[in-house]
Design an enzyme around this catalytic site. Structure first.
Site, short mmCIF file in Angstrom:
data_model
loop_
_atom_site.label_atom_id
_atom_site.label_comp_id
_atom_site.label_asym_id
_atom_site.label_seq_id
_atom_site.Cartn_x
_atom_site.Cartn_y
_atom_site.Cartn_z
N ARG A 22 0.83 -1.20 0.00
CA ARG A 22 0.00 0.00 0.00
C ARG A 22 0.86 1.25 0.00
O ARG A 22 2.06 1.19 0.22
CB ARG A 22 -0.96 -0.01 1.19
CG ARG A 22 -0.28 -0.29 2.55
CD ARG A 22 -0.94 0.46 3.66
NE ARG A 22 -0.81 1.88 3.48
CZ ARG A 22 0.29 2.57 3.74
NH1 ARG A 22 1.38 1.99 4.18
NH2 ARG A 22 0.34 3.87 3.54
N GLY A 23 0.18 2.40 -0.20
CA GLY A 23 0.88 3.66 -0.34
C GLY A 23 1.24 3.83 -1.82
O GLY A 23 1.68 2.88 -2.47
N ARG A 65 -6.94 -0.93 -7.31
CA ARG A 65 -7.37 0.24 -6.53
C ARG A 65 -7.41 1.43 -7.47
O ARG A 65 -6.51 1.60 -8.29
CB ARG A 65 -6.41 0.52 -5.35
CG ARG A 65 -6.38 -0.60 -4.31
CD ARG A 65 -5.51 -0.21 -3.11
NE ARG A 65 -6.20 0.74 -2.24
CZ ARG A 65 -5.61 1.37 -1.21
NH1 ARG A 65 -4.32 1.17 -0.96
NH2 ARG A 65 -6.31 2.21 -0.45
N CYS A 130 -1.65 9.34 8.15
CA CYS A 130 -1.42 8.13 7.36
C CYS A 130 0.06 7.77 7.35
O CYS A 130 0.81 8.11 8.28
CB CYS A 130 -1.99 8.28 5.95
SG CYS A 130 -2.22 6.69 5.09
N ASP A 199 -1.91 10.65 -3.01
CA ASP A 199 -2.16 9.55 -3.93
C ASP A 199 -2.30 10.05 -5.34
O ASP A 199 -1.93 9.37 -6.30
CB ASP A 199 -3.41 8.78 -3.50
CG ASP A 199 -3.11 7.99 -2.25
OD1 ASP A 199 -3.21 8.58 -1.15
OD2 ASP A 199 -2.71 6.82 -2.37
N LYS A 210 -5.20 10.29 1.91
CA LYS A 210 -5.97 9.52 2.89
C LYS A 210 -7.12 10.34 3.50
O LYS A 210 -6.94 11.49 3.86
CB LYS A 210 -5.03 9.04 3.99
CG LYS A 210 -5.64 8.22 5.09
CD LYS A 210 -6.41 7.01 4.60
CE LYS A 210 -5.60 6.10 3.70
NZ LYS A 210 -6.46 5.15 2.92
N LYS A 235 2.78 11.21 -8.92
CA LYS A 235 1.46 11.40 -8.30
C LYS A 235 0.60 12.42 -9.06
O LYS A 235 -0.55 12.65 -8.70
CB LYS A 235 1.60 11.90 -6.84
CG LYS A 235 2.67 11.21 -6.01
CD LYS A 235 2.30 9.79 -5.65
CE LYS A 235 3.36 9.10 -4.82
NZ LYS A 235 3.62 9.68 -3.51
C1 RUB Z 1 -1.87 5.82 1.58
C2 RUB Z 1 -1.83 7.31 1.55
C3 RUB Z 1 -0.48 7.95 1.44
C4 RUB Z 1 -0.14 8.18 -0.03
C5 RUB Z 1 1.30 8.61 -0.23
O1 RUB Z 1 -3.19 5.28 1.52
O2 RUB Z 1 -2.84 7.98 1.54
O3 RUB Z 1 -0.47 9.19 2.09
O4 RUB Z 1 -0.34 6.99 -0.78
O5 RUB Z 1 2.18 7.58 0.15
P1 RUB Z 1 -3.39 3.70 1.63
P2 RUB Z 1 3.65 7.50 -0.49
O6 RUB Z 1 -2.80 3.25 2.92
O7 RUB Z 1 -4.86 3.51 1.57
O8 RUB Z 1 -2.69 3.08 0.43
O9 RUB Z 1 4.31 8.80 -0.20
O10 RUB Z 1 4.34 6.36 0.21
O11 RUB Z 1 3.48 7.28 -1.96
#
Ligand code: RUB
Length: 322
Positions: A22-23, A65, A130, A199, A210, A235
């Site tokens: 995730r992320g 997703r 998050c 995201d 989030k 992003k």
């Molecule tokens: C994760 C989320 C993170 C972004 C950025 O949501 O909202 O803030 O994805 O993350 P989930 P990164 O847990 O539902 O995937 O900086 O690691 O890309």
């Protein structure tokens, strides 16, 4: 069949859907790795069959997703690198392109971290929501510059990604205060920055992150605490340049109300009047964001569209239609 998706790709897709992976950045990295695996394992005998397999794998990964645009951006980047007249050439170019993507992603995060670190002063308190690897890269770079920081970490219901953030910060020796989401406004008085990831970022500078980010940003603006969004350019959502909107994922209600707790709320087993909703993300309008930090520098949200045009041109369409 000609479009057989490799079991390892199906496993990655399942892990993304279940949030084992995730992320936004981590999802993009895993998707690129999965396409490389598909290319390596491909049993295709013709270039057309190879391309079909890669497109089918991309589609499977894409359908996991809907909100993090880093996923289709990654798929598109890798598929665009598929090049050659014969299968071994196609395989090699696809694997190489996926490797380029993954190392670029890592480099972009490092560069972004160094830029974001410049906003953080010695002794600052950062409030997080998050778990964002881009946001954490800014903190890591500031620590490497010898600054000492403290963090207030929002738990982030329902999946508690705040625990991952808190753990990482503790491993780096940062003092952490873990709070429930509802306590955030009270703790803004002690924060010098709100620091979150993204995201997706729309052409108008809206930040999709989030669920709970937008309320936090509104409260931060009211308290005069600057809101910093750490987001690599992967992003940026190209389709928003041509008016498309970004889909907000609705996840399973069991994440909010587990089956074993349902009887605490429902009056009978088929309680039609009870609805549980679980949107995973929300939209923070540009006026509540002070800076978007990317690997190309920091931008006021209103000017992010300039960077988008430079990087993506007029990219639209599905990633497998490259
Ligand atoms: C994760 C989320 C993170 C972004 C950025 O949501 O909202 O803030 O994805 O993350 P989930 P990164 O847990 O539902 O995937 O900086 O690691 O890309």
């Amino acid at each position: 069949s000609g479009t057989a998706v490799d079991p390892a790709v199906l496993e990655t897709a399942d892990d993304i859907a279940s949030m084992e992976i995730r992320g936004a950045a981590t999802i993009a990295d895993a998707a690129a790795a999965a396409l490389a695996t598909q290319a390596r394992h491909s049993s295709a005998e013709t270039p057309a069959a190879f391309r079909d397999q890669l497109r089918a794998a991309a589609k499977t990964l894409y359908e996991t997703r809907p909100t993090a645009v880093s996923l289709p951006n990654a798929l598109r980047f890798v598929l665009r690198g598929m090049d050659g007249e014969i299968v071994p050439e196609l395989r090699e170019s696809t694997v190489a392109r996926a490797e380029t993507f993954r190392s670029d992603l890592e480099q972009a995060q490092t560069n972004l971290g160094e830029i974001g670190a410049n906003r953080l002063r010695d002794g600052d308190v950062v409030l997080t929501h998050c778990h964002s690897t881009d946001a954490l890269a800014c903190i890591e770079a500031a620590l490497e510059d010898g600054k000492s920081l403290e963090a207030i970490v929002k738990e982030t219901r329902p999946r508690k990604q705040g625990h991952i953030t808190a753990r990482q910060l503790r491993e780096w020796g940062v003092p952490v205060t873990l709070i429930v989401d509802n306590a955030a406004r009270r703790y803004l008085d002690e924060a010098d920055h709100v620091l979150v990831g993204a995201d997706s970022i729309a052409a108008d500078g809206s930040v999709i992150n989030k669920i709970g980010t937008s309320g936090l940003a509104v409260n931060a603006r009211e308290r005069g605490v600057p809101v910093m969004v750490a987001a690599q350019t992967i992003k940026l959502h190209p389709d928003t340049m041509t008016g498309h909107t970004i889909e907000i994922e609705n996840r399973d209600e069991d994440e909010v109300l587990p089956p074993e707790e349902r009887t605490d709320v429902a009056v009978d087993s088929a309680d039609d009047g009870l609805t549980v909703e679980n949107p995973a993300f929300d939209v923070t309008p540009p006026r509540h964001v002070d800076a978007i930090v990317t690997e190309h520098g920091q931008f006021p949200p209103e000017s992010i569209v300039t960077l988008m045009r430079e990087l993506f041109g007029e990219t639209t369409g599905e990633p497998w239609e490259v």
